[in-house]
Scaffold this motif. Structure first.
Motif, mmCIF file in Angstrom:
data_model
loop_
_atom_site.group_PDB
_atom_site.id
_atom_site.type_symbol
_atom_site.label_atom_id
_atom_site.label_comp_id
_atom_site.label_asym_id
_atom_site.label_seq_id
_atom_site.Cartn_x
_atom_site.Cartn_y
_atom_site.Cartn_z
ATOM 1 N N VAL A 102 0.834 -1.206 0.000
ATOM 2 C CA VAL A 102 0.000 0.000 0.000
ATOM 3 C C VAL A 102 0.866 1.252 0.000
ATOM 4 N N ILE A 103 1.957 1.238 0.778
ATOM 5 C CA ILE A 103 2.812 2.420 0.910
ATOM 6 C C ILE A 103 3.671 2.652 -0.343
ATOM 7 N N LYS A 104 4.258 1.581 -0.898
ATOM 8 C CA LYS A 104 5.237 1.710 -1.975
ATOM 9 C C LYS A 104 4.613 1.917 -3.356
ATOM 10 N N ASN A 105 3.395 1.491 -3.575
ATOM 11 C CA ASN A 105 2.802 1.525 -4.909
ATOM 12 C C ASN A 105 1.788 2.660 -5.054
ATOM 13 N N ARG A 106 1.601 3.075 -6.296
ATOM 14 C CA ARG A 106 0.658 4.152 -6.620
ATOM 15 C C ARG A 106 -0.772 3.651 -6.464
ATOM 16 N N SER A 107 -1.650 4.512 -6.000
ATOM 17 C CA SER A 107 -3.054 4.153 -5.799
ATOM 18 C C SER A 107 -3.960 5.035 -6.646
ATOM 19 N N VAL A 108 -5.115 4.468 -7.034
ATOM 20 C CA VAL A 108 -6.117 5.171 -7.846
ATOM 21 C C VAL A 108 -7.477 4.923 -7.217
ATOM 22 N N THR A 109 -8.277 5.957 -7.097
ATOM 23 C CA THR A 109 -9.612 5.806 -6.525
ATOM 24 C C THR A 109 -10.540 5.158 -7.540
ATOM 25 N N TYR A 110 -11.267 4.142 -7.065
ATOM 26 C CA TYR A 110 -12.232 3.454 -7.929
ATOM 27 C C TYR A 110 -13.469 3.155 -7.088
ATOM 28 N N SER A 111 -14.565 3.904 -7.370
ATOM 29 C CA SER A 111 -15.802 3.747 -6.605
ATOM 30 C C SER A 111 -15.503 3.919 -5.113
ATOM 31 N N LYS A 112 -15.813 2.912 -4.299
ATOM 32 C CA LYS A 112 -15.591 2.992 -2.859
ATOM 33 C C LYS A 112 -14.260 2.371 -2.438
ATOM 34 N N ALA A 113 -13.404 2.088 -3.412
ATOM 35 C CA ALA A 113 -12.150 1.400 -3.124
ATOM 36 C C ALA A 113 -10.956 2.186 -3.627
ATOM 37 N N GLN A 114 -9.774 1.719 -3.226
ATOM 38 C CA GLN A 114 -8.514 2.262 -3.695
ATOM 39 C C GLN A 114 -7.792 1.169 -4.475
ATOM 40 N N LEU A 115 -7.514 1.428 -5.748
ATOM 41 C CA LEU A 115 -6.770 0.476 -6.562
ATOM 42 C C LEU A 115 -5.284 0.664 -6.296
ATOM 43 N N ILE A 116 -4.594 -0.377 -5.857
ATOM 44 C CA ILE A 116 -3.152 -0.349 -5.624
ATOM 45 C C ILE A 116 -2.486 -0.993 -6.838
ATOM 46 N N LEU A 117 -1.729 -0.205 -7.589
ATOM 47 C CA LEU A 117 -1.112 -0.668 -8.831
ATOM 48 C C LEU A 117 0.277 -1.225 -8.522
ATOM 49 N N THR A 118 0.416 -2.539 -8.663
ATOM 50 C CA THR A 118 1.671 -3.216 -8.320
ATOM 51 C C THR A 118 2.354 -3.739 -9.572
ATOM 52 N N ASN A 119 3.572 -4.208 -9.387
ATOM 53 C CA ASN A 119 4.327 -4.822 -10.479
ATOM 54 C C ASN A 119 4.284 -6.353 -10.406
ATOM 55 N N ASP A 120 3.433 -6.882 -9.521
ATOM 56 C CA ASP A 120 3.332 -8.335 -9.348
ATOM 57 C C ASP A 120 2.313 -8.911 -10.315
ATOM 58 N N LYS A 121 2.655 -10.012 -10.960
ATOM 59 C CA LYS A 121 1.721 -10.697 -11.856
ATOM 60 C C LYS A 121 0.828 -11.644 -11.047
ATOM 61 N N LEU A 122 0.021 -11.029 -10.194
ATOM 62 C CA LEU A 122 -0.888 -11.802 -9.350
ATOM 63 C C LEU A 122 -2.327 -11.550 -9.776
ATOM 64 N N VAL A 123 -3.192 -12.486 -9.418
ATOM 65 C CA VAL A 123 -4.615 -12.314 -9.684
ATOM 66 C C VAL A 123 -5.127 -11.156 -8.824
ATOM 67 N N PRO A 124 -6.058 -10.354 -9.275
ATOM 68 C CA PRO A 124 -6.598 -9.268 -8.456
ATOM 69 C C PRO A 124 -7.130 -9.784 -7.119
ATOM 70 N N HIS A 125 -6.823 -9.041 -6.057
ATOM 71 C CA HIS A 125 -7.275 -9.441 -4.724
ATOM 72 C C HIS A 125 -7.489 -8.189 -3.879
ATOM 73 N N SER A 126 -8.266 -8.348 -2.816
ATOM 74 C CA SER A 126 -8.649 -7.192 -2.003
ATOM 75 C C SER A 126 -8.348 -7.435 -0.531
ATOM 76 N N PHE A 127 -8.156 -6.311 0.177
ATOM 77 C CA PHE A 127 -7.934 -6.344 1.629
ATOM 78 C C PHE A 127 -8.477 -5.035 2.181
ATOM 79 N N PHE A 128 -9.513 -5.159 3.037
ATOM 80 C CA PHE A 128 -10.250 -3.987 3.493
ATOM 81 C C PHE A 128 -10.680 -3.150 2.273
#
Length: 672
Positions: free
Chosen positions: A146-172
């Protein structure tokens, strides 16, 4: 603690089975989420709840203690710890062959058994600390993202843009996605909507809760199954939220299959491709009728309430039973009873007992009505008020009920390092149980040794077994009390004695004379002078002549006099005697439909008796099978035979006392 763990595990297992059988396959995901979380809470809180019920004293069955005990305890719960240390129950049945634990030289306790609890505690704490560390590391990794990566507001959430090739996942309120996929618009809207459902319904709270519970309760194997069920139900809820907003359900199902092979996310997050199974794909198009949903929900709620009661701790509070209503009805309060009732109690006693004349200290002539009234008042007294009384009044004892051990218990009793064994009032070696089945016994009792009773013995529990014949005789001869029992706390029944001879005589039904009581206690007092551990001193140094004298006096004492002594004496055990069958019995035992045959502790076919005569055996027993016996119906009687050689070995290895033995009562004050 063990009882709490067992209740928790069983309760959680039963509620989880109900979920898998009746709820998981239905499309009632919101209720299922509620059910799973509440089931866990019930499993851990139900054993902590105490349910108190009221019962009349006459309705509570007080089972007599086993006649073979290594120390004497108070016979009812109406006596406090302090009063029980001063008063030995006068209503326990007297049995001539009571065997008291032998006092031997102090030996070291079993090292493994002493260390084992510490090992288990260390193991539990180590595993919990490891899981706590893993939990903390996962939180730190999420926080760093959360701290190191750029975030973008999307509806009621914050999109955290990472460099990891992982499936989308959420936390809080955070949704973690690959930045390159986001820039190229390669992330489907359905995926983002799926993760938004996780966020809006706060699924992360459920995951945090179950993970923390796993850290402290990992010993319960069903908690892991609850975790899987909860996370899968989260996906059902998220899938349902997406399907409600799309018109192409099949497209969404194909999207799930396409994402199934992507790398999984962190343990504490909710990922899009969690458990993409046939079950999840079918649930998307599954339909549950309103009627079925209501019936199943209404049925499971009472079930949870029943579980809350069944696995709670039950306590029965006793209340005194009165024959007829009275204006001064006795009530148990912290301050005890009123002075008026104390005066009534004393007046009843003074009416029957002359304190200045020891000969008239007899409670047998107290009327039934007054006995019941004394019990009502005494039961409601405070501890201080009871301590001030010269007598105690106890609830009547009921007839002893059969209590048959299981075969598994019988096998465990064979371990001499854990269990000291008595059969029919006699101390025996544990291996003699090889000649018995559990159906040969009608009653057993097991008690842990007190600290002062453990000296000189290597076992930790005393087990007393009654064979069928012995139990029938014991139950028949034991008196059943119909009324409360009254006894003196400190009185020794004194009888005027004109006999000055050394030979002990039974001078009256009340036991031996005061002079002999003094002589008995004088022998004990001799070993108390100038030593810290007088019991060990007496055990090591008492002479054979003094043992014989004490045994002669003790065996002639009345029951009350015996119970007032802090040292008890037991006669030597007799050597086992040979007992050969007749030839007619040998012939009869060849019938396999009537008799099951054991020779030297081993099951054999009946026809092997053709190779023996009656003189080949030195011991035998025969017992009828009960209906709950394993072999009931195959034959009627169990016959055990000992060959001459086996009997000689058995008799040689059986402990034989060559002189009387002494034992010490726990926390008893001797009246001199």
């Amino acid at each position: 603690m063990i009882a709490y763990l067992l209740k928790t595990i069983i309760c959680s297992a039963l509620l989880l089975v109900v979920y898998f059988m009746f709820l998981e396959k239905e499309k009632i995901h919101r209720f299922n989420r509620f059910y799973l979380l509440v089931s866990i809470i019930i499993s851990f809180t139900a054993p902590l709840i105490t349910v108190t019920t009221q019962a009349d004293v006459s309705d509570i069955i007080v089972e007599q203690q086993s006649p073979i005990v290594s120390y004497i305890e108070s016979s009812t719960q109406y006596l406090t710890d302090e009063s029980s240390s001063e008063f030995v129950s006068t209503i326990e049945p007297t049995i001539d062959n009571v065997a008291i634990t032998e006092v031997e030289n102090v030996k070291q306790t079993n090292t493994i058994r002493a260390v084992l609890p510490n090992i288990l505690v260390i193991l539990y704490v180590s595993v919990s600390l490891f899981m706590l560390l893993r939990f903390a590391i996962s939180l730190i990794k999420i926080r760093r993202k959360v701290i190191k990566n750029r975030s973008v507001t999307y509806s009621k959430a914050q999109l955290i843009l990472t460099n990891d090739k992982l499936v989308p996942h959420s936390f809080f309120r955070y949704i973690f996605i690959d930045e390159s996929d986001y820039q190229s618009s390669a992330i489907e809207t359905e995926i983002l909507n799926h993760e938004l459902v996780h966020i809006t319904q706060r699924h992360t709270l459920d995951i945090i809760f179950i993970e923390l519970l796993l850290i402290v309760a990992w010993i319960n194997p069903f908690i892991l199954l609850y975790k899987i069920a909860i996370k899968l139900n989260h996906e059902f809820l998220a899938d349902q939220g997406v399907v409600c907003k799309t018109t192409d359900t099949k497209k969404y199902q194909l999207l799930l299959l396409n994402k199934a092979s992507l790398v999984s996310s962190l343990p504490l997050t909710s990922s899009f491709n969690y458990l993409i199974t046939k079950k999840r794909l079918i649930m998307i198009t599954k339909k549950t009728t309103l009627r079925v949903a209501i019936i199943k929900q209404m049925a499971t709620i009472p079930l949870m309430l029943i579980s809350l009661f069944v696995f709670s701790t039950k306590v029965t509070a006793q209340k005194a039973q009165t024959n007829e209503p009275k204006s001064d009805q006795v009530k148990q309060i912290t301050t005890g009873v009123s002075q008026e009732l104390m005066n009534e109690f004393k007046a009843i006693i003074d009416n029957y007992i002359n304190s200045d004349n020891w000969k008239k200290r007899n409670t047998d002539n107290i009327s039934d009505e007054h006995t019941i009234r004394l019990f009502e008042i005494y039961s409601a007294m405070s501890k201080e008020q009871k301590d001030a009384q010269e007598i105690v009044v106890m609830a009547p004892l009921k007839k002893i009920a059969p209590k048959v051990p299981t075969q598994k218990q019988l096998e465990s009793f064979k371990d001499p390092k854990i269990y000291g064994l008595w059969i029919d009032g006699k101390r025996v070696k544990n291996e003699v149980l090889n000649d018995y089945k559990y159906t040969d016994f009608s009653h057993f009792s097991q008690s842990g040794l007190c600290n002062n009773a453990k000296k000189g013995v290597v076992y930790e529990f005393q087990v007393d077994l009654m064979t069928n014949a012995y139990f029938q005789k014991y139950a028949k001869e034991t008196k059943i009390d119909k009324l409360p029992n009254i006894g003196f706390k400190t009185a020794i029944n004194k009888v005027v004695s004109k006999n000055k001879k050394q030979n002990v005589k039974q001078e009256s039904a009340d036991g031996v004379s005061e002079e002999l009581i003094i002589e008995y206690q004088a022998i004990i007092s001799k070993y108390k002078v100038g030593v810290k551990n007088w019991k060990l001193n007496m055990h090591k140094n008492i002479s054979d002549a003094e043992l014989d004298r004490m045994l002669a006096i003790y065996t002639k004492m009345s029951k009350v006099q015996q119970e007032q002594q802090e040292v008890t004496v037991r006669a030597p055990l007799d050597k086992v005697k040979a007992k050969s069958p007749t030839q007619e019995q040998i012939e009869a035992w060849k019938d396999s439909k009537t008799y099951g045959l054991w020779i030297d502790g081993k099951r054999v076919k009946n026809e092997v008796l053709n190779n023996y005569t009656n003189t080949d055996f030195s011991g035998f027993f025969q017992s009828r099978l009960l209906k709950n016996a394993y072999d009931y119906g195959k034959y009627k009687y169990h016959v055990g035979l000992k060959t001459n050689a086996y009997f000689q070995k058995f008799a040689k290895e059986t402990d034989i006392d060559k002189k009387p033995s002494i034992a010490f009562r726990a926390n008893k004050k001797t009246v001199k």
